[in-house]
Structure formats: C-alpha cells, structure tokens
Design a protein around this motif. Structure first.
Motif, PDB file in Angstrom:
ATOM      1  N   SER A 114      48.439  -5.690 -28.157  1.00 51.43           N
ATOM      2  CA  SER A 114      47.725  -5.877 -29.419  1.00 51.43           C
ATOM      3  C   SER A 114      47.170  -7.290 -29.511  1.00 51.43           C
ATOM      4  CB  SER A 114      48.663  -5.598 -30.599  1.00 51.43           C
ATOM      5  OG  SER A 114      48.054  -5.924 -31.829  1.00 51.43           O
ATOM      6  N   VAL A 115      47.980  -8.252 -29.101  1.00 47.07           N
ATOM      7  CA  VAL A 115      47.556  -9.645 -29.101  1.00 47.07           C
ATOM      8  C   VAL A 115      46.332  -9.833 -28.207  1.00 47.07           C
ATOM      9  CG1 VAL A 115      48.234 -11.906 -28.194  1.00 47.07           C
ATOM     10  CG2 VAL A 115      49.754 -10.694 -29.746  1.00 47.07           C
ATOM     11  N   ARG A 116      46.370  -9.193 -27.033  1.00 49.63           N
ATOM     12  CA  ARG A 116      45.254  -9.335 -26.093  1.00 49.63           C
ATOM     13  C   ARG A 116      43.974  -8.762 -26.674  1.00 49.63           C
ATOM     14  NH1 ARG A 116      45.358  -6.277 -20.346  1.00 49.63           N
ATOM     15  NH2 ARG A 116      45.026  -4.527 -21.766  1.00 49.63           N
ATOM     16  N   ARG A 117      44.074  -7.607 -27.340  1.00 50.47           N
ATOM     17  CA  ARG A 117      42.885  -6.986 -27.921  1.00 50.47           C
ATOM     18  C   ARG A 117      42.231  -7.872 -28.973  1.00 50.47           C
ATOM     19  NH1 ARG A 117      46.091  -2.297 -27.589  1.00 50.47           N
ATOM     20  NH2 ARG A 117      46.741  -2.493 -29.778  1.00 50.47           N
ATOM     21  N   GLN A 118      43.067  -8.676 -29.669  1.00 50.39           N
ATOM     22  CA  GLN A 118      42.533  -9.525 -30.725  1.00 50.39           C
ATOM     23  C   GLN A 118      42.052 -10.883 -30.224  1.00 50.39           C
ATOM     24  OE1 GLN A 118      44.766  -9.301 -34.581  1.00 50.39           O
ATOM     25  NE2 GLN A 118      46.204  -8.081 -33.383  1.00 50.39           N
ATOM     26  N   GLY A 119      42.171 -11.101 -28.922  1.00 50.34           N
ATOM     27  CA  GLY A 119      41.657 -12.341 -28.345  1.00 50.34           C
ATOM     28  C   GLY A 119      42.475 -13.569 -28.675  1.00 50.34           C
ATOM     29  N   ILE A 120      43.761 -13.391 -28.925  1.00 47.16           N
ATOM     30  CA  ILE A 120      44.621 -14.511 -29.302  1.00 47.16           C
ATOM     31  C   ILE A 120      44.933 -15.379 -28.080  1.00 47.16           C
ATOM     32  CG2 ILE A 120      46.887 -15.102 -30.252  1.00 47.16           C
ATOM     33  CD1 ILE A 120      46.766 -12.346 -31.698  1.00 47.16           C
ATOM     34  N   THR A 121      44.996 -16.675 -28.270  1.00 46.61           N
ATOM     35  CA  THR A 121      45.321 -17.606 -27.196  1.00 46.61           C
ATOM     36  C   THR A 121      46.763 -17.409 -26.741  1.00 46.61           C
ATOM     37  OG1 THR A 121      43.766 -19.231 -28.059  1.00 46.61           O
ATOM     38  CG2 THR A 121      45.465 -20.035 -26.546  1.00 46.61           C
TER      39      THR A 121
END
Length: 541
Positions: free
Chosen positions: A517-524
């Motif tokens: 989920s974090v990856r999909r949102q482009g989080i550092t």
C-alpha cells in the motif's frame, strides 16, 4: 513542572568573561551561583572550579572571542576561517558561518574531556533541564540512543522496547549485540497511528524474560511519539527500578516539556535514568544537535561518556555545540517563552475541529490511559473527505504553500514552535476550510481505499536478532515473493522513521500488505536497498 518558571527560584548568574589567556591551561574563575535549579544538578566541587567566567552562553562567548583573533592560521578546516570558503555556499549562508567553523583549539575546550567552556555550558544545561549530568551531542539523538543502550546493556542482554521505536534503536541493537523484546503499542487503524505503551505491558514483558532466565539490561520508551503521544514514564519507572533495571527515554520530541506547566512532565522529572532530546526540534538549536540527560546512580556515568566518545565524531562542530549553548541561554532568559505558541496551538485545534470533514487527534482517540499529547503537535485527518494523508498534504502544499512536519496514510501532522506566527496558523485553518468546501460533497460517493485495518506491527515474528540478520548473507527477491522470508534489511517509511520490517523479522501478510500500500502511494522508503520497493533483501539461510 519546575517551580522556577513561576519565579520562585532566582536565576543562575555569571559575570562577564575577560579575554582568555593561557591557551593550554584550564581557565579558573569565580562564579556567582544563587540557589541551584535542582539539587541533583549541583556541580561537584571539581566542576565548580572550572566554570568559566563569561556571558550566559559561555561556549558562544568563547567561539566569538576566538574567531576575532588576528592570527595566521595553520590548522584545519581547509577553508581557513572562511578565507577559502566556496563562494556559492558563502553567498548562501554568509561568511560568518565559516569564520566560526573552528576546530578543537585549546581555548575552545575538548568535547570528550571538557574542563573549560564546554563543561561550563553542559553544567548550565544540566541545571536548566533538571538533570545530574548533561552531554552535548553533535551526531543527533541517534548517537545518544546508541550510547544509552551500549552503556546499560551487554551483548546478549535483552532490551525491552516498543515496536514503534525509531530506527536509531535498531542501529543500537546491531552495534551492541543486544536482543530486543518488543512491546506492541496500541494502534488506531482509523488514524494509522501507534500510541505509547502501558506499565502493565512492560511488567508482563519483564516477567516473561525473568521466567525464561533472561537478563534485562534496560527498558527503552519512546515518549512522546512523533505524533506527541506520551507514555506513563513514572509508572514504567516504578516497574523497573525495584528490579534494578534502568529506564532510557527517547524524548527526541519532548525537549520543550520542562518549560511550561501546560506541557507534560519530562522523563527526568518522572524518574528516568537517561533521556535523549532533540534540542533542534521544538527548541532552537541547529539541526543535528541534541542533548543526553542523566539522573540517579543506576547508570555508570563514565560508561556513557566512553560510549559517546566511541560514537560521536572526533571532529565535533562548534557551530552545533554553540547552538545548544545558545538555545539553553534563550530559555533561561525567557520564562514565559511558550505562552504564545501554546495559545496559538490551542486556538488552531479549536478552529480545525469545527471544520466539516476535518478531525484532530486527541487522547480519546486511544483506548489506553495515556497521560498526555503534546499540546504543540497538531495532527489532522481528512479521511471524512475521502482524502488520504498524502493527498491532503499535497493539496495543502501545492495549492496553499503549507509545509507539514509529518505525513502518513491517514493524517498530516503540524508542529507549532517558537517561530510559528499567527498568520501561519490562520492560513492553515483557512486552507483546511477550502479543503472541506472542495471535497466534502465532491468525494461523498468515493470510497477510500482501506489503508490497513490491522496494524502492520501487530503480528511480528522474530527469527534472528538484528545483529545476526545484519551480518548474514542475503539475496534479493521480488517483494511479492517475500512472504515468509526473513527480512535482511530495515524497511522504514520516512518520516516518521518507524520500521515496518526489521532485519531478522519474518515478512508477514500484514507487513507485506502495508508495504504494498505504501509503495502504491509513492511514499519515501528509508533503509531498503531498492527505494522503489520492487524487491527486498532476505536472509539466505
């Protein structure tokens, strides 16, 4: 809260400094010390004899005096007191920064064996912050955390620590060979925010280790958290001290707590043995400068000093150290310094809570009986507007030029400090109103993606210690294929710097789903070799 803020204790006074003489001799001087701030903070006779006459910021005074010398310099750094400073940077920050970027000259004392102005500055800091001993840190709170763990624990000992600890704790475990015993903090899925830990949880963890014949070296608590949630440190101390277990508090976000009666009690006031504070966060020293405070006699003071010498730079920045001295001086001269920031933060929260679709984090958001949330930390959610924390933060920045301190999947956090202006918070409130007006009805039919109903830290499984995993051979696998593997790297959405996976932990469905989920949102992502998180390193067992 320290009574001196109400004016019941006279301030510590010092006479002004003469020109320093005898570069290689310890400067002796008289001081005029009125009633000490706290009894345990009184300098020893040996320390009192080396207090240097000077301004109320002695290290700043010495740095200024040294920089004014008309001398021919044959020492480092190579910019030679600014004469050869890179023009691009000199134009940006000014020549004064280079002029005062000096090395450990005799008249400027020695951080690792202080006998002059650094000792003087640290004693004054201890008096003000209510500790028996204070060390200046130039490698940030990270090195203070590492030194505290290494000074209290031996390899193979257990460190009881909340699983939402900062990455600096994990690096301390790798360096020291100490074994973690994790406590899972309360987690609020609506906010995607972890809280503190309770004394009962800690008592249970200690008993489990004692029954297994394991030695507990120390307990480390994060209080307050990045979101300002405080744990009951006094209750935790009452569990640990009868067993002879020292308590370390990562108080990075609470350096300001001693300076107003509306703030929570400090870790030292609640009986902690070691507290590490980021003086550069809410207080006003330069970034990377911090302090480590000590109280009581449960921890070996010389061992702490030895660990700090091992971990800190052997070429400490006098700009950083002087900024700590100056920040302490600023606080000592302004006993009502936080009146306005507190009033601003309180009114801002009140205004935000009245906006449709906007929520503000407060203690009732947690089931546990946490004692306080930092009143200067404002965390809002636009989930009722069907906006994630990242979406709300992007809009506030791109459309309104508002820069937050911390953004998460569900919330955005703003830090009020001594430099916050009324017009800044007015702009924040107006921007939140615009957010509400634009999205309250527009997104009413939109269903927000479930960004974790279950906390990513709840069902952890540890197969190797962080140190074992760090030095184990590894291989790279696609993140989709990592389920059940032993993680070989620290994977940490940053900020806030709380690892989702730690070396030695098994990759679980919860942690993997959260990271996807974090990856999909482009989080550092911090710590992972593959910053895009398409693959991760796993232990090759």
């Amino acid at each position: 809260m320290a009574n001196w803020l109400a004016g019941s204790r006279p301030p510590v006074t010092f006479s002004r400094c003469p020109r320093l003489t005898g570069r290689h001799a310890v400067v002796q001087c008289s001081t005029s010390l009125s009633t000490p701030t706290m009894s345990e903070a009184e300098p020893s006779p040996a320390e009192s004899s080396v207090l240097v006459q000077g301004d109320t910021a002695p290290l700043v005074c010495a740095l200024q005096s040294t920089a004014r010398q008309d001398v021919s310099c044959f020492h480092f750094p190579g910019h030679n007191r600014g004469k050869a400073a890179p023009s691009s940077l000199s134009k940006l920050i000014g020549p004064g920064a280079f002029l005062h970027d000096l090395p450990e000259l005799p008249e400027l004392d020695d951080l690792f064996s202080p006998k002059g102005v650094i000792l003087d500055a640290q004693i004054r800091a201890a008096q003000l912050f209510g500790s028996s001993k204070t060390w200046f840190l130039v490698n940030g709170t990270t090195c203070g955390i590492q030194a505290s763990v290494m000074a209290t624990c031996s390899p193979g000992d257990y460190l009881i620590v909340p699983r939402n600890c900062h990455i600096s704790v994990i690096s301390a475990l790798v360096l020291s060979g100490v074994v973690p015993k994790y406590i899972i903090p309360e987690y609020n899925s609506r906010w995607d925010i972890a809280g503190g830990i309770a004394p009962l949880q800690l008592d249970e963890a200690v008993k489990e280790l004692e029954e297994d014949g394991k030695r507990v070296g120390a307990v480390l608590v994060t209080s307050p958290t990045y979101h300002g949630v405080c744990s009951n440190v006094q209750g935790i101390v009452s569990v640990c001290h009868p067993r002879g277990i020292p308590v370390i508090v990562d108080e990075a976000h609470g350096a300001h707590f001693r300076f107003h009666d509306r703030f929570p009690s400090t870790a030292i006031e609640q009986g902690a043995d070691l507290a590490v504070q980021s003086t550069h966060k809410v207080l006003c020293s330069l970034t990377q400068s911090s302090m480590l405070h000590m109280a009581g006699d449960l921890v070996d003071v010389d061992k702490v000093s030895q660990c700090l010498q091992l971990l800190q730079s052997s070429s400490p920045s006098y700009l950083l150290m002087s900024s700590l001295d100056a920040a302490r001086d600023q606080l000592s001269k302004n006993t009502n310094i936080f009146d306005e920031p507190l009033a601003i933060a309180s009114e801002t929260k009140y205004q935000l809570m009245r906006i449709p679709g906007i929520s503000v984090l407060d203690l009732p958001c947690f089931a546990s009986d946490f004692p306080a949330i930092d009143p200067l930390r404002i965390t809002l959610s636009a989930s009722d507007l069907q906006l994630s924390g990242y979406e709300a933060d992007d809009i506030l920045y791109e459309d309104h030029q508002i820069v937050s301190e911390l953004v998460g999947t569900r919330a955005v956090t703003f830090a009020v400090n001594l430099g916050t202006r009324v017009q800044d918070v007015d702009k924040l409130v107006q921007s939140a109103k615009h957010l509400s007006e634009k999205y309250f009805f527009a997104n009413s039919s939109k269903h927000m993606e479930e960004n974790r109903v279950c906390g990513p830290l709840e069902n952890i499984s540890v197969h190797l210690t962080p140190r074992e995993a760090f030095f184990t051979k590894k291989r790279r696998v696609r993140i989709e294929d990592s389920l059940g593997e032993i993680c070989g790297e620290l994977i940490c959405p940053y900020p806030p710097g709380i690892p989702v996976l730690i070396p030695g932990e098994v990759v679980t469905h919860d942690s993997l789903s959260y990271l996807m989920s974090v990856r999909r949102q482009g989080i550092t992502i911090s710590g992972a070799v593959d910053a895009e998180l398409n693959s991760i390193l796993v232990c090759n067992l």
